[in-house]
Design a protein around this motif. Structure first.
Motif, short mmCIF file in Angstrom:
data_model
loop_
_atom_site.label_atom_id
_atom_site.label_comp_id
_atom_site.label_asym_id
_atom_site.label_seq_id
_atom_site.Cartn_x
_atom_site.Cartn_y
_atom_site.Cartn_z
N ASN A 516 45.80 36.47 39.29
CA ASN A 516 44.92 37.22 38.40
C ASN A 516 43.87 37.99 39.19
OD1 ASN A 516 43.60 34.90 39.18
ND2 ASN A 516 42.51 34.64 37.27
N GLY A 517 44.11 38.15 40.46
CA GLY A 517 43.20 38.93 41.28
C GLY A 517 42.06 38.12 41.85
N SER A 601 37.86 38.85 40.31
CA SER A 601 38.40 40.07 40.88
C SER A 601 37.48 41.26 40.68
CB SER A 601 39.76 40.37 40.27
OG SER A 601 39.64 40.53 38.88
N PRO A 616 42.75 44.52 43.64
CA PRO A 616 43.15 43.13 43.41
C PRO A 616 44.12 42.98 42.25
CG PRO A 616 40.80 43.43 43.03
CD PRO A 616 41.30 44.68 43.60
N THR A 617 44.16 43.94 41.35
CA THR A 617 45.10 43.84 40.25
C THR A 617 46.54 44.08 40.68
OG1 THR A 617 44.55 46.13 39.82
CG2 THR A 617 43.51 44.48 38.44
N SER A 618 46.75 44.58 41.88
CA SER A 618 48.13 44.79 42.33
C SER A 618 48.73 43.56 42.99
CB SER A 618 48.18 45.94 43.34
OG SER A 618 47.83 47.13 42.74
N VAL A 619 47.94 42.54 43.14
CA VAL A 619 48.47 41.36 43.83
C VAL A 619 49.65 40.72 43.09
CG1 VAL A 619 47.88 39.02 44.48
CG2 VAL A 619 46.42 40.89 45.15
#
Lengths: 633, 321
Positions: A516-517, A601, A616-619
């Motif tokens: 979730n970032g 995040s 961080p949302t692309s993790v």
């Protein structure tokens, strides 16, 4: 349709160019129809060209902001075809797919034909029960080939069942999750595998054709006939693609307030742990043990622990005493110890290498957990190792198999840690300008490399090292930086709001970034990130992609590690601060020494990984697209 | 006035060497010093008030020169000598009893099964929490240790001996634990006219974390802590830097201290500030001996304690005037 778009049959619709990028010089061997680099143009990737076969994804000439296409895109292509095969509107042909896909997994030790190799290499180990993704291919290839593949993927399924279980003490409850039919099929497959190992290659196909009916037994109402099997497989194609995409939720970790499990774990334990007297109620679900009692106890047991390899024992002691600290260091030390253990390993009679070695590794891992709970990087590395073991072909001789495993471990360390760090440093130094004041917290190996490299490049900047009790890791970093000539300022975490007004960028390391970032890292990182955010200073987190994990966490309480409480009551170097002597064992006082915390995040501006610089949302995207196929295939 | 000079010098020495700890002690001794100064001033028959004011101002300037951060201890000037001494006595009395008056309000704010977070040590907070405990409210306290002075250890010890459930955490764990906390209660070093707080280092971080998690941030301050100044650059101007030896051991780092850059500037700086500034928007409530107030109200209380002429004590230049 846009005339500039190339034919859909060769396009990978998941790859989109979005955002800034420079003109990529077309890599050699790419398809002729290279579209002009517009936003939202679908790039065509001919499956016949090896996308990037060099080791690091940075070989692709993409801007760091874009997530590069998956290296083994053919794998996703096959999945896609499986998905789209059911829709009558598309014009895919299976034959085109299976023929043109080049062998990507060169290092999978197998002696099968290329077509089959691809198919087998594709099935990711984390899809336990579903084999239908390979089903379309089965329509074309021979029956024996199909069965062989099915057997392998079942084994992969079996291994993944174990793989998902990081807590060796909990193998029982985990097994209950896989259905009975699946386990039955798994056992049949393994029996057949043993028979195959004895009988040699030629009889393997014969015996495996016998396992084909067992596979059909999964759907209980099916009869053991070829036509029926084909029909059932066709039916499964419909249901399976959706199940493919939908992964199982990760199993919850062992919670230490569940008394029955704790008792079971204690019985198997090698290291005797005594529980701390004053447990903090909020953390009942985490183990809280007395420190200082385990080391002498283990030392006396040194010669009694026969099944434990000496390298593993040594590494465990190093963790216990705190000599090895930090995600990368611990992971590398553990993998080197495993390498040595594998080198000295010999299969006992009446056992298969794969099953026995996996069990051996699990016992080593449980020992290491008792010394110190695993970090997320170590957990991912163990999953990788177990999946490589499971993917070993049966016909390999023992020395070959061991050599292949050791090679895999070396490759993992090299690609995922050492080269990844180089890529991260290369990306990150582009974010440092002359005149910058960079703040870092604690001692992260990645951040240290970035700072030293930027200094070597001649950039003029200052560093602020923020430190905190009880580990005081920042002092080690400070010493190394000052020796190399960087101008540093040292302060403690309470003073971070006083110093933040001069800071231009904040670089932080991470133990892991969750799906979730949330950034899971040394305790205090969240405070630094929060204050930076309040002062509008960008926060860049540097983390190798192998440390990403699919679980999610909202706060620092759900999952953490509790350290030695005595480290709080005593202040190193200042003996006059001993107010709490005598009160420590009282009932009203508890000492809490957290090791990690979770940074939300929204405080993180960017995560720098070996796949590029991403928000961080692309993790979770990286976890989903890359870790399944690359880490564990 | 040779005696008073000696007294003043003595007091200044103590301040410089940090022998007086705690705002309350400093305020009390300042007030007592002023009282003795006033009682010994030979007052001319005309302009008695002016003479008194001048003498007090002189002392005040010297105090400020010695310890600029103790700005709130300065001007307290009233009318005639006896009245003045009475007033100073009252002031001393107020300073001594502010703790009880604040602690009386504890029972309104702390309820059963609450979790309270505090950082460092403040006698006001200690009395506050103990008063609530005496009213049979059971609650838990997380104490952050407050590096580098580690006063949190002292507070934890006191609380434990009085029977409160205490958990000692490091300062870095504040963000991790604050999601489980109901209220943050801290003391202050000084309260500025805009409602901002000069507090021990680390409290700005705690206040930001409390705001993010919507936890009330309550500041306990006796009225002697009120200061008429507005903070313009509080991190720098209203701060003190303490010795780096509290952070780094000189012995261990002696090799690093030798390194210098090309122009001779040292490579290693150590910053060890004492105070932190918490802006008024992060403070939920001030609890003073006159009750609870909003940060935006604090400027009204200045009028009770300071006369309008004396809001800023001017530094007299040595060249005269």
């Amino acid at each position: 349709m846009d005339p500039r778009r190339t034919a859909r049959t060769v396009s990978d619709p998941k790859v989109r160019q979005v955002g800034f990028f420079t003109q990529p010089s077309p890599p050699p061997g790419r398809s002729v129809s290279d579209p002009p680099p517009h936003d939202d143009t679908v790039r065509s990737l001919s499956p016949s060209s090896p996308p990037v076969n060099d080791h690091s994804p940075s070989g692709i000439s993409l801007s760091p902001v874009m997530i590069p296409p998956p290296r083994h895109h053919s794998d996703t292509l096959l999945l896609r075809t499986a998905l789209q095969a059911t829709s009558p509107t598309t014009s895919f042909s299976y034959s085109a797919r299976t023929v043109t896909i080049p062998p990507e997994n060169e290092d999978v030790p197998s002696s099968f034909s290329p077509g089959l190799k691809v198919v087998s290499g594709k099935s990711p180990s984390s899809f336990p029960g579903v084999k239908a993704s390979s089903v379309p291919a089965s329509e074309l290839t021979t029956v024996s080939v199909v069965n062989l593949h099915l057997v392998i993927s079942e084994k992969a399924g079996g291994a993944s069942v174990e793989v998902q279980n990081d807590q060796p003490a909990n193998s029982k409850p985990l097994k209950e999750k896989t259905s009975k039919a699946e386990r039955h099929a798994l056992q049949e497959a393994q029996r057949a595998a043993k028979a195959a190992a004895k009988g040699g290659k030629t009889s393997s196909t014969a015996s495996q054709s016998a396992t084909k009916p067992s596979k059909a037994a999964k759907s209980p109402s099916q009869k053991n006939e070829d036509s029926q099997v084909a029909a059932s497989e066709k039916k499964r194609v419909d249901r399976a693609p959706e199940k493919d995409r939908k992964k199982d939720a990760p199993h919850p970790r062992m919670q230490y307030d569940d008394m029955s499990r704790v008792e079971k774990a204690k019985r198997r334990a090698v290291v005797k742990q005594t529980e701390v007297r004053n447990r903090v109620e909020l953390f009942r679900h985490l183990p809280q043990y007395e420190h200082g009692t385990q080391l002498p106890d283990l030392e006396t047991k040194l010669f009694a622990l026969d099944p434990m390899h000496h390298a593993i024992y040594k590494v465990g002691l190093q963790y216990l005493s705190g000599d090895i600290c930090g995600g990368n260091a611990r992971c590398i030390a553990m993998l080197q110890a495993f390498k040595e253990a594998i080198k000295d390993y010999s299969t006992p009679p009446e056992k298969t290498l794969i099953r026995d070695l996996t069990a051996r590794i699990s016992s080593y891992v449980s020992f290491l957990i008792e010394c110190r709970p695993l970090s997320i990087s170590m957990g991912n590395a163990i999953k990788f190792l177990k999946s490589r073991i499971a993917k070993l072909t049966l016909s390999l001789s023992e020395p070959d198999a061991k050599a292949a495993l050791m090679l895999d471990i070396d490759r993992f360390i090299n690609e995922k840690i050492i080269l990844a760090d180089k890529v991260i440093v290369k990306h990150a130094v582009t974010k440092i300008q002359d005149g910058d004041v960079l703040l870092t917290y604690g001692a992260s190996s990645a951040v240290e490399m970035i700072l030293l490299h930027a200094h070597e490049l001649g950039k003029q900047f200052r560093v602020v090292v923020v430190d905190s009790r009880p580990k005081l890791e920042g002092q080690l970093l400070l010493r190394r930086l000052v020796r190399r000539g960087l101008s540093c300022t040292y302060t403690h975490v309470n003073a971070v709001s006083c110093i933040m007004h001069e800071v231009t960028r904040v670089f932080l390391g991470a133990s892991s970034v969750l799906s979730n970032g949330t950034v899971y890292s040394r305790v205090g990182t969240a405070c630094v990130a929060m204050v930076s955010h309040a002062f509008r200073v960008p926060v860049l987190v540097c983390c190798e992609a192998y440390k990403f994990h699919e679980r999610v966490q909202l706060d620092s309480i759900c999952s953490n590690e509790l350290g030695n409480p005595d480290a709080i009551s005593k202040v190193h170097g200042r003996e006059e601060i001993n107010y709490l002597e005598g009160l420590v064992n009282g009932e009203n006082l508890q000492l809490l020494n957290l090791m990690y915390d979770a940074t939300p995040s929204e405080y993180v501006s960017m995560v720098i990984t070996d796949y590029g610089m991403v928000p961080p949302t692309s993790v979770p995207v990286i976890v989903r697209e890359y870790q399944r196929e690359h880490l564990w295939s | 006035m040779p005696d008073t000079q000696a007294l003043v010098n003595d007091f200044l020495n103590k301040l410089k060497k940090r022998k007086i700890e705690g705002s309350q002690a400093t305020a009390k001794q300042t007030a007592e010093l002023l009282r003795s100064v006033i009682s010994q001033t030979r007052v001319p028959y005309t302009n008695q008030a002016g003479a008194l004011i001048d003498s007090v101002k002189a002392v005040g300037e010297r105090l400020i020169a010695a310890n600029p951060v103790a700005a709130d201890k300065s001007s307290r000037s009233k009318k005639l000598k006896h009245d003045v001494i009475e007033a100073v006595n009252e002031l001393i009395q107020d300073i001594s009893t502010c703790h009880e008056q604040i602690a009386e309000q504890a029972v309104e704010h702390i309820h059963q099964n609450e979790v309270i977070l505090t950082l460092g040590s403040s006698r006001t907070v200690l009395e506050f929490l103990c008063a609530a405990k005496e009213k049979k409210r059971s609650f838990r306290v997380f104490v952050a240790e407050g590096a580098p002075r580690y006063q949190g250890h002292l507070l934890a010890k006191e609380l434990v001996t009085r029977g409160l459930q205490t958990t000692l955490i490091t300062d870095s764990a504040v963000f991790a634990m604050i999601s489980r906390v109901n209220m943050v209660i801290v003391g202050a070093h000084a309260v500025m006219a805009n409602g901002g707080v000069i507090a021990p280092i680390g409290l700005n971080m705690v206040a930001l974390a409390a705001q993010k998690h919507a936890v009330p941030f309550v500041v306990l301050a006796g009225s002697h802590k009120l200061c008429p100044l507005y903070p313009h650059n509080p991190e720098v101007l209203l701060n003190e830097l303490r010795s780096p030896s509290e952070l780094l051991d000189f012995g261990e780092f002696s090799d690093c201290l030798d390194f210098g850059s090309g122009d001779g500037a040292p490579l290693l700086h150590v910053v060890n500030p004492t105070f932190d500034y918490v802006p008024p928007k992060l403070v939920s409530l001030f609890i003073t001996d006159t009750g609870g107030h909003n940060p935006s109200y604090m400027y009204r209380l200045i009028a009770d304690y300071y006369s309008a002429d004396d809001l800023v004590v001017q530094r007299r230049s040595t060249s005269g005037n």
